[in-house]
Design an enzyme around this catalytic site. Structure first.
Site, short mmCIF file in Angstrom:
data_model
loop_
_atom_site.label_atom_id
_atom_site.label_comp_id
_atom_site.label_asym_id
_atom_site.label_seq_id
_atom_site.Cartn_x
_atom_site.Cartn_y
_atom_site.Cartn_z
N ASN A 97 0.81 -1.23 0.00
CA ASN A 97 0.00 0.00 0.00
C ASN A 97 0.84 1.28 0.00
OD1 ASN A 97 -2.84 -1.07 0.30
ND2 ASN A 97 -1.86 -2.07 2.04
N SER A 113 5.38 11.00 7.18
CA SER A 113 4.97 10.89 8.59
C SER A 113 6.12 11.20 9.54
CB SER A 113 4.49 9.46 8.86
OG SER A 113 4.34 9.22 10.24
N TYR A 131 6.51 0.91 9.18
CA TYR A 131 5.67 1.97 8.60
C TYR A 131 6.53 3.21 8.29
CZ TYR A 131 2.49 5.99 8.87
OH TYR A 131 1.84 7.18 8.64
N LYS A 161 7.48 5.24 4.72
CA LYS A 161 7.34 6.67 4.46
C LYS A 161 8.67 7.26 3.97
CE LYS A 161 3.05 7.07 5.12
NZ LYS A 161 2.16 7.50 4.03
N1 LIG Z 1 -3.67 10.84 10.60
C1 LIG Z 1 -2.44 11.23 10.95
O1 LIG Z 1 -2.26 11.84 12.01
C2 LIG Z 1 -1.27 10.95 10.04
C3 LIG Z 1 -1.42 10.42 8.77
N2 LIG Z 1 -0.30 10.24 7.97
C4 LIG Z 1 -0.44 9.71 6.62
O2 LIG Z 1 -1.50 10.37 5.96
C5 LIG Z 1 -2.17 9.47 5.09
C6 LIG Z 1 -3.64 9.43 5.43
O3 LIG Z 1 -3.77 9.00 6.76
P1 LIG Z 1 -5.20 8.90 7.46
O4 LIG Z 1 -6.16 9.76 6.74
O5 LIG Z 1 -4.96 9.10 8.89
O6 LIG Z 1 -5.54 7.37 7.22
P2 LIG Z 1 -6.97 6.71 6.99
O7 LIG Z 1 -6.80 5.25 7.17
O8 LIG Z 1 -8.00 7.44 7.77
O9 LIG Z 1 -7.24 7.02 5.46
C7 LIG Z 1 -6.53 6.38 4.43
C8 LIG Z 1 -7.44 6.26 3.25
O10 LIG Z 1 -6.72 5.65 2.19
C9 LIG Z 1 -7.50 4.60 1.64
N3 LIG Z 1 -6.58 3.57 1.18
C10 LIG Z 1 -5.72 2.85 1.91
N4 LIG Z 1 -5.03 2.01 1.13
C11 LIG Z 1 -5.47 2.22 -0.13
C12 LIG Z 1 -5.13 1.65 -1.37
N5 LIG Z 1 -4.22 0.67 -1.49
N6 LIG Z 1 -5.75 2.12 -2.47
C13 LIG Z 1 -6.69 3.08 -2.39
N7 LIG Z 1 -7.05 3.65 -1.22
C14 LIG Z 1 -6.45 3.22 -0.11
C15 LIG Z 1 -8.39 4.09 2.76
O11 LIG Z 1 -9.55 3.48 2.25
C16 LIG Z 1 -8.65 5.36 3.54
O12 LIG Z 1 -9.84 6.01 3.13
C17 LIG Z 1 -1.50 8.11 5.25
O13 LIG Z 1 -0.56 7.94 4.21
C18 LIG Z 1 -0.78 8.23 6.59
O14 LIG Z 1 0.36 7.41 6.63
C19 LIG Z 1 0.95 10.57 8.40
C20 LIG Z 1 1.14 11.06 9.64
C21 LIG Z 1 0.07 11.31 10.56
O1 LIG Z 2 1.94 8.52 10.96
C1 LIG Z 2 1.11 8.54 11.84
O2 LIG Z 2 1.37 9.24 12.98
C2 LIG Z 2 0.31 9.64 13.86
C3 LIG Z 2 0.96 10.03 15.19
O3 LIG Z 2 1.72 8.94 15.65
P1 LIG Z 2 1.56 8.36 17.11
O4 LIG Z 2 2.69 7.39 17.25
O5 LIG Z 2 1.68 9.51 18.04
O6 LIG Z 2 0.21 7.72 17.19
C4 LIG Z 2 -0.71 8.51 14.00
O7 LIG Z 2 -1.76 8.93 14.84
C5 LIG Z 2 -1.21 8.15 12.63
O8 LIG Z 2 -2.17 7.10 12.71
C6 LIG Z 2 -0.07 7.68 11.78
O9 LIG Z 2 -0.51 7.48 10.45
#
Ligand SMILES: NC(=O)C1=CN([C@@H]2O[C@H](COP(=O)(O)OP(=O)(O)OC[C@H]3O[C@@H](n4cnc5c(N)ncnc54)[C@H](O)[C@@H]3O)[C@@H](O)[C@H]2O)C=CC1
Ligand SMILES: O=C1O[C@H](COP(=O)(O)O)[C@@H](O)[C@H](O)[C@H]1O
Length: 300
Positions: A90, A115, A152, A156
């Site tokens: 992914n 990330s 993970y 990234k």
């Molecule tokens: N939420 C956070 O605080 C952080 C998020 N990130 C990064 O931001 C991005 C989004 O994270 P979130 O929105 O929190 O995750 P999330 O899990 O809420 O959303 C990810 C979305 O991508 C879609 N998805 C996953 N794999 C897929 C694939 N192979 N093909 C098509 N769609 C796919 C899922 O269906 C989902 O809607 C990720 O890459 C994550 O690593 C990085 C650091 C912190």
């Molecule tokens: O990359 C990500 O980081 C956030 C923050 O990390 P954490 O270790 O403090 O939980 C995480 O919430 C998120 O799911 C992840 O995609």
């Protein structure tokens, strides 16, 4: 930006924060492997602009990419405990498929959701927990080498390298945003590390807006709010992108309640959320992979 913007992972937490903030400002193509319910889609995005596809499918991604001017690439496995087979597929292969389609179709700007976990290894025992506190001067600024603390984070760091390659080899502008911890309305509750890397929803939308508007070559920036306690510098995001965050986790108590001007908890303060879609109920996004057992998810 006159051409459509492709947003992958549009149904997730970060995607929804972006769409709730700047959903009316661009012509979107929304891609997610899960069908998006209407409540997650801004007005003006037609069915034809919604793609249910997996990012590891080159033909499907290529179809969604046709005519696109910029990409915000979020889709992937966001779990810090994600196993290798999942991040390989992914996060690494998927990112290469999306970047390859972008360069093949002449996309100008590409924002990649990296990330904090790409550099989690800098949080050594001798630096923590002081690192998470406002009087500690240690800062990562994006020029340091990746130092992942889990697979993970390795994925990234690989995405950042793919961005570097596609910028150098094909001239596409690439910005890698090392996102901190996104939560809605308040910083992560009772979680020092999360408060130091808080990214509010409105700052998230603003930051990715700047990724679409600014001119850059290849950049790595930190995606956090203007938190007093932080160990990531946001100077490069300010300089390269014109990022000007509005929120600060120091305006909240450790429990996540807003402080008043006198530093006391207040009732009814305006939370650092977003306006939401007009005429829509709030619909919090749920992660689509099993939740990390030790990740606070309140308000994300
Ligand atoms: N939420 C956070 O605080 C952080 C998020 N990130 C990064 O931001 C991005 C989004 O994270 P979130 O929105 O929190 O995750 P999330 O899990 O809420 O959303 C990810 C979305 O991508 C879609 N998805 C996953 N794999 C897929 C694939 N192979 N093909 C098509 N769609 C796919 C899922 O269906 C989902 O809607 C990720 O890459 C994550 O690593 C990085 C650091 C912190
Ligand atoms: O990359 C990500 O980081 C956030 C923050 O990390 P954490 O270790 O403090 O939980 C995480 O919430 C998120 O799911 C992840 O995609």
């Amino acid at each position: 930006m006159d051409e459509p913007v492709l947003l992958t992972g549009a149904g997730g937490r970060v995607g929804q924060a972006i769409l709730r903030g700047i959903g009316d400002d661009y012509e979107w193509r929304l891609l997610d492997r899960e069908p998006l319910p209407a409540v997650k889609v801004p007005d003006g995005v037609t069915d034809a602009d919604r793609y249910v596809a997996d990012i590891t499918d080159p033909d499907a991604v290529r179809e969604a990419m046709d005519g696109v001017g910029a990409v915000i690439h979020l889709a992937g496995d966001p779990r810090k405990t994600a196993p290798w087979d999942s991040v390989l597929r992914n996060n690494i292969d998927g990112t290469q498929v999306v970047m390859r389609a972008a360069v093949d179709t002449g996309v100008e700007k590409f924002a990649f959701a990296s990330s904090n976990h790409a550099v989690g290894g800098y949080e050594t025992d001798d630096r923590t927990p002081d690192l998470y506190r406002p009087d500690d001067g240690y800062r990562l600024d994006g020029t340091e080498l990746p130092r992942p603390g889990n697979l993970y984070g390795v994925s990234k760091a690989a995405g950042e390298s793919l961005g570097r390659f596609h910028h150098d080899e094909h001239g596409m502008s690439v910005v890698c945003v090392r996102i901190g911890n996104l939560t809605k309305d308040h910083p992560p509750r009772e979680y020092e590390r999360g408060q130091a890397m808080w990214l509010s929803h409105r700052d998230c939308a603003h930051l990715f807006d700047r990724c679409l508007q600014a001119d850059y070559g290849y950049e790595i920036v930190y995606g956090i709010s203007n938190n007093d306690r932080r160990y990531y510098s946001i100077e490069r995001a300010r300089e390269a992108l014109g990022y000007d965050p509005a929120d600060n986790s120091a305006d909240y108590t450790f429990e996540g309640e807003p402080k008043g001007d006198d530093g006391e908890t207040t009732e009814g303060d305006e939370p650092a959320g977003d306006g939401g879609f007009p005429n829509r109920d709030d619909a919090p996004a749920e992660p689509n992979f099993p939740t990390d057992p030790d990740t606070p998810t309140d308000g994300a």
